[in-house]
Design an enzyme around this catalytic site. Structure first.
Site, PDB file in Angstrom:
ATOM      1  N   THR A 167       0.862  -1.166   0.000  1.00  0.00           N
ATOM      2  CA  THR A 167       0.000   0.000   0.000  1.00  0.00           C
ATOM      3  C   THR A 167       0.903   1.222   0.000  1.00  0.00           C
ATOM      4  OG1 THR A 167      -1.520  -1.299   1.349  1.00  0.00           O
ATOM      5  CG2 THR A 167      -1.914   1.047   1.314  1.00  0.00           C
ATOM      6  N   GLY A 188      -0.448  -3.445   5.435  1.00  0.00           N
ATOM      7  CA  GLY A 188      -1.473  -4.423   5.793  1.00  0.00           C
ATOM      8  C   GLY A 188      -1.905  -4.240   7.230  1.00  0.00           C
ATOM      9  N   SER A 245     -10.521  -3.538   5.688  1.00  0.00           N
ATOM     10  CA  SER A 245      -9.169  -3.026   5.487  1.00  0.00           C
ATOM     11  C   SER A 245      -8.538  -2.682   6.831  1.00  0.00           C
ATOM     12  CB  SER A 245      -9.224  -1.769   4.608  1.00  0.00           C
ATOM     13  OG  SER A 245      -7.962  -1.129   4.538  1.00  0.00           O
ATOM     14  N   SER A 246      -7.224  -2.481   6.814  1.00  0.00           N
ATOM     15  CA  SER A 246      -6.510  -1.981   7.995  1.00  0.00           C
ATOM     16  C   SER A 246      -5.972  -0.572   7.781  1.00  0.00           C
ATOM     17  CB  SER A 246      -5.336  -2.913   8.334  1.00  0.00           C
ATOM     18  OG  SER A 246      -5.794  -4.185   8.701  1.00  0.00           O
ATOM     19  N   THR A 296      -4.263   1.674  -2.383  1.00  0.00           N
ATOM     20  CA  THR A 296      -3.608   0.389  -2.585  1.00  0.00           C
ATOM     21  C   THR A 296      -4.161  -0.346  -3.798  1.00  0.00           C
ATOM     22  OG1 THR A 296      -3.070  -1.697  -1.457  1.00  0.00           O
ATOM     23  CG2 THR A 296      -5.273  -0.825  -1.115  1.00  0.00           C
ATOM     24  N   GLU A 298      -8.018  -7.243  -4.488  1.00  0.00           N
ATOM     25  CA  GLU A 298      -8.591  -6.899  -3.186  1.00  0.00           C
ATOM     26  C   GLU A 298      -9.571  -7.940  -2.670  1.00  0.00           C
ATOM     27  OE1 GLU A 298      -7.443  -4.763  -0.530  1.00  0.00           O
ATOM     28  OE2 GLU A 298      -7.266  -3.576  -2.347  1.00  0.00           O
ATOM     29  N   GLU A 309      -3.653  -3.800  -3.201  1.00  0.00           N
ATOM     30  CA  GLU A 309      -3.566  -4.996  -2.357  1.00  0.00           C
ATOM     31  C   GLU A 309      -2.158  -5.557  -2.368  1.00  0.00           C
ATOM     32  OE1 GLU A 309      -4.654  -7.978   0.405  1.00  0.00           O
ATOM     33  OE2 GLU A 309      -5.004  -5.880   0.056  1.00  0.00           O
TER      34      GLU A 309
END
Length: 582
Positions: A397, A480, A458-459, A415, A436, A417
């Site tokens: 990302t 991530g 997502s984070s 991002t 994704e 992924e």
């Protein structure tokens, strides 16, 4: 090997693309606008827009578009993201969600075969892994609502970089080598990023006329150029009939023109909590970042970290992260599909109860999710938690941050992924499509299983922090699931330990995500700091890798700003201000 383990094995931080002929500085102070990214060209693009009178939103899109050229393995218009905006005139924070969505054909069993999870590695590089891209729509919403410039104006710097090219750096070459097998699967990807099937040599000038064309079309026609017409048709064809090399077979996806035409970004209320006199604004669901960071800060607020030995304070940071991750894994997903107990998770009273599970003297075992429902103030029937399990998101990302002379601020994480996303370059247009869909849980029951139109959890955690109602600092990172711990640890370093932001960012990173082992960066194991934590029961994951690549802006009390990027990780980041303090 489990899917989670494979994701963790794939995890690494973002690539730093450095033009060999340009020097860069990771810290810059001064007045006027400021920008921090991991790409010198991207920072220069943002500064060019600021110098032409654009605001922070305009400049953020310009930087992001340029990152799509210079950092194509981690971001671009084939993916999605989350943009946090502080509007100085209105004194409010806004969250623009342009996360990818599952195509309408998707069902919760899309990644099930004969009652078992589909092979993760095979799914990773396939049309089936591609979610409907949201980046261009997100840029459109940000510019049309809060910007001052047109697509044509803000995309011009990126078009210049794509047309003239940039020099392949050591890091870009290394990432091409690590993705060589994936890129070789697709003829369009090999043609752009490889030569005779091998990574481009360091120093090679990489031009991307296809991406320049895509940006020109968007500049001329707006977001419709991406979601309707030739670009949309090319995306649908690439997903449904991946442009594989001779003799290669990969699973196709089922995206349609309607999926693209129907895509919508969301303007959401940010997550807000307080921490030691600061107001912390984070990204709401479907990102888990803001909630997990807010819960962890609430847990830590019960301790006076600055008076503790460093090892004891870092131990508490990791235990707070452990508890927050247990709750994050159990409850959080797309809010349009799951009624997550967000208010309960962010309740100070819930934190006080959850804090009783923190052992101030020893590293704890893997913990179960707590029960935030009594703290919800919600009379509806609660959804009780599923069994908590650790999911290691891919770590590929990028994050950037921009401010302008009027005090507007953007913190933006986006991002495609994993490194190189699906590996599929859209023929004729030079951008990689995301993978994704692999951020969903492949099987349930779980809040984060795939469903038609759903956004995978997502984070990402772009964060804007205010004090006394005014911007104090921004921070964000790729990585991530380690995004959450990177942002949390940077806040603790800066606020509790009093570190200047550059030292807070450059300090060794530790990431505990409710697992038996803790991630630590290369060189940390065996250090005095590590040995002190080992006495408290910590064990380090065997494979040490760099964690995150943060960017930040600090708004100083004297009215100056300090832009901060990485000073060591991935080389050196790029921080610029309009008027230098020197």
């Amino acid at each position: 090997m489990t899917h989670a383990a494979r994701r963790l094995a794939l995890a690494c931080s973002i690539v730093l693309v450095i033009p060999l002929s340009q020097a860069r500085t990771p810290v810059a102070s001064g007045t006027g606008g400021a920008v921090a990214t991991i790409s010198e060209q991207a920072s220069q693009s943002a500064m060019a827009i600021l110098d032409k009178g654009g605001n922070a939103i305009d400049a953020a899109v310009a930087a992001a578009a340029t990152l799509g050229v210079t950092d194509p393995y981690s971001c671009g218009i084939g993916g999605g993201g989350f943009m946090m905006i502080y509007l100085a005139k209105d004194k409010r924070v806004i969250a623009v969600d342009h996360r990818e969505t599952a195509p309408a054909s998707v069902t919760p069993t899309v990644f099930q075969e004969n009652g078992k999870d589909s092979d993760f590695d095979a799914t990773l590089a396939s049309g089936a892994s591609v979610g409907v891209p949201g980046t261009v729509r997100g840029w459109h919403e940000a510019l049309s609502r809060y910007g001052t410039m047109s697509f044509k104006q803000v995309l011009a710097p990126a078009i210049g970089v794509a047309t003239k090219g940039f020099e392949v750096s050591d890091n870009f070459h290394r990432m091409s080598a690590e993705n060589q097998k994936k890129l070789q699967l697709f003829s369009s990807s090999s043609a752009l990023f490889l030569k005779n099937g091998k990574p481009l040599a360091v120093g090679t000038v990489l031009k991307n006329p296809g991406m320049a064309k895509a940006y020109r079309d968007i500049g001329a026609q707006g977001q419709k150029a991406f979601y309707q017409g030739p670009i949309a048709r090319a995306i649908v064809d690439a997903v449904g009939k991946p442009p594989v090399a001779a003799g290669v077979r990969v699973r196709a996806g089922a995206m349609t023109m309607a999926d693209l035409a129907n895509y919508e970004a969301r303007i959401r209320q940010p997550i807000k909590t307080t921490y030691r006199g600061y107001e912390v604004y984070g990204m709401p669901l479907p990102s888990s970042g803001g909630i997990a960071i807010g819960e962890a800060l609430n847990l830590l607020e019960g301790y006076n970290l600055k008076t503790l030995p460093r090892a004891s304070a870092e131990h508490l940071y990791m235990e707070a992260s452990r508890l927050a991750f247990a709750d994050r894994n159990a409850y959080l997903a797309d809010p349009e599909y799951v009624d997550a107990p967000v208010a309960g998770l962010l309740s100070k009273d819930y934190a006080a109860r959850r804090r009783t599970q923190m052992n101030a003297e020893r590293a704890g075992p893997k913990v179960l999710a707590g029960d935030p429902y009594p703290f919800q103030n919600d009379p509806s029937v609660p959804q009780r938690p599923q069994a908590a399990r650790l999911l290691a998101d891919n770590a590929h990302t990028t994050h950037l941050t921009v401010s302008d002379k009027d005090g507007n601020v953007v913190a933006y994480t986006f991002t495609i992924e994993s490194w190189g996303g699906s590996g599929i370059v859209v023929p004729g247009y030079g951008f990689l499509l995301n993978n994704e869909m692999t951020d969903f849980d492949f099987s349930g029951p779980h809040p984060n299983v795939p469903e038609a139109g759903k956004r995978p959890r997502s984070s990402m955690a772009p964060t804007i922090v205010l004090k006394s109602g005014k911007p104090a600092f921004t921070v964000g990172s790729p990585g991530g699931a380690t995004i959450i711990t990177t942002v949390l640890q940077t806040i603790v370093n800066h606020v509790d330990f009093g570190m200047p932001m550059d030292k807070a960012i450059n300090a060794p990173r530790l990431s505990q995500r409710n697992d038996a082992a803790t991630d630590a960066e290369p060189g940390f194991a065996g250090s005095a700091q590590a040995l002190a934590l080992e006495k408290l029961g910590y064990k380090w994951r065997a494979k040490a890798e760099e964690i995150g690549a943060a960017n930040a802006i600090v708004f100083n009390a004297d009215g100056t700003v300090t832009a901060v990027s990485e000073g060591k990780r991935h080389g050196v980041g790029s921080a610029l201000v309009q008027k230098s303090a020197n």
